[in-house]
Design an enzyme around this catalytic site. Sequence first.
Site, PDB file in Angstrom:
ATOM      1  N   HIS A   1       0.834  -1.202   0.000  1.00  0.00           N
ATOM      2  CA  HIS A   1       0.000   0.000   0.000  1.00  0.00           C
ATOM      3  C   HIS A   1       0.867   1.251   0.000  1.00  0.00           C
ATOM      4  O   HIS A   1       2.071   1.192   0.246  1.00  0.00           O
ATOM      5  CB  HIS A   1      -0.920   0.020   1.232  1.00  0.00           C
ATOM      6  CG  HIS A   1      -0.213   0.269   2.529  1.00  0.00           C
ATOM      7  ND1 HIS A   1       0.558  -0.696   3.160  1.00  0.00           N
ATOM      8  CD2 HIS A   1      -0.138   1.375   3.320  1.00  0.00           C
ATOM      9  CE1 HIS A   1       1.058  -0.204   4.275  1.00  0.00           C
ATOM     10  NE2 HIS A   1       0.662   1.059   4.393  1.00  0.00           N
TER      11      HIS A   1
ATOM     12  N   TYR B   1      26.500  13.874  12.222  1.00  0.00           N
ATOM     13  CA  TYR B   1      26.882  14.879  11.235  1.00  0.00           C
ATOM     14  C   TYR B   1      25.723  15.209  10.304  1.00  0.00           C
ATOM     15  O   TYR B   1      25.471  16.377   9.978  1.00  0.00           O
ATOM     16  CB  TYR B   1      28.083  14.381  10.426  1.00  0.00           C
ATOM     17  CG  TYR B   1      28.660  15.429   9.498  1.00  0.00           C
ATOM     18  CD1 TYR B   1      29.621  16.331   9.947  1.00  0.00           C
ATOM     19  CD2 TYR B   1      28.233  15.521   8.172  1.00  0.00           C
ATOM     20  CE1 TYR B   1      30.149  17.299   9.101  1.00  0.00           C
ATOM     21  CE2 TYR B   1      28.748  16.486   7.313  1.00  0.00           C
ATOM     22  CZ  TYR B   1      29.709  17.370   7.787  1.00  0.00           C
ATOM     23  OH  TYR B   1      30.212  18.335   6.949  1.00  0.00           O
TER      24      TYR B   1
END
Length: 379
Positions: A186, A339
């Site tokens: 779906h 980061y």
Amino acid sequence: MSRSGADTEQHQPASEADATETTFRASEHQHIRYNPLQDEWVLVSAHRMKRPWQGQMEPPPLETVPRHDPHNPLCPGATRANGEVNPYYDGTFLFDNDFPALQPDAPNPGLSDHPLFQTEAARGVCKVMCFHPWSDVTLPLLSVPEIRAVVDAWASVTEELGAQYPWVQIFENKGAMMGCSNPHPHCQVWASSFLPDIAQREERSQRAYQNQNGGPLLMEYGRQELHRKERLVLTSEHWLVLVPFWAVWPFQTLLLPRRHVRRLPELTPAERDDLASVMKKLLTKYDNLFETSFPYSMGWHGAPTGSEAEADWDHWQLHAHYYPPLLRSATVRKFMVGYEMLAQAQRDLTPEQAAERLRALPEVHYRLGQKDRVTATIA
């Protein structure tokens, strides 16, 4: 001030001067790449693939999903959380999300009392679209005509909701790794009264590019990639599939029509047929990469709709993004943390390396038996 954060007229440190004398190789030397579509940069550090992995290993996905579960709210004939009973559908099935993030009648929050505390109204609708009545299949395991029915349903719901809302976001989260809580095939469709952040960035970038260069950004980008070839994964009469030069996720891909098309409903029957075939091939390659049901988040981006649908949106080009997280194997994913959350996106192999690996993979699904493989190859 340059991108490096320093005055370009200042003398380079000795280490930087030495670096300019070394022959640059994208597969060995870190560098940053610009994404002109979303106006952001990505750090490419391909040498990091050499480091041993001792981090988290994801559990393998379920390989035995029942074809029909009467307690699964997405199955035909099942009762959903709101008490509604699904019809015994035999194709696609679209219904209102029982737990929507957007509702059409939300009240207006009123004026903000300070520029640092701004709110605006957010209204919309959220729908769920089942691709198929069976829970034990995914898109690459469907037939091309069945995928074509999904494409038609996407175009239809875009047209329907786009008559009222300026943005219609179709997206699929596949696999538990991407937050999908139900294995039944779906997707979701969220239509909003506002243009979301990423859509706004793509709008600004595409409009600016056309104003400066006289044509759509993604049309020129597609032509350039066709010429350069190194990041192409699949090509067909009507579509290109490539790993973008600026890709963030390890095996990220971009689907582009060859013709200038602004929105899904504008696709011709031939383009829709071809799209269904190309999707099957791409998603089969994804599954074949690590011989697993490949997780990803994907979605379509097209020109805004709603009351401004007839405005000049010729700078837009329809496209689909696929963002898969797997990096090294079926159980080792790319984590966007540290980061990436605090500075900018970073990837661990070059887009060219990713495209080469995807290109080399077969277009027959690994789950098919030898007899089926031969039949599929002949077909």
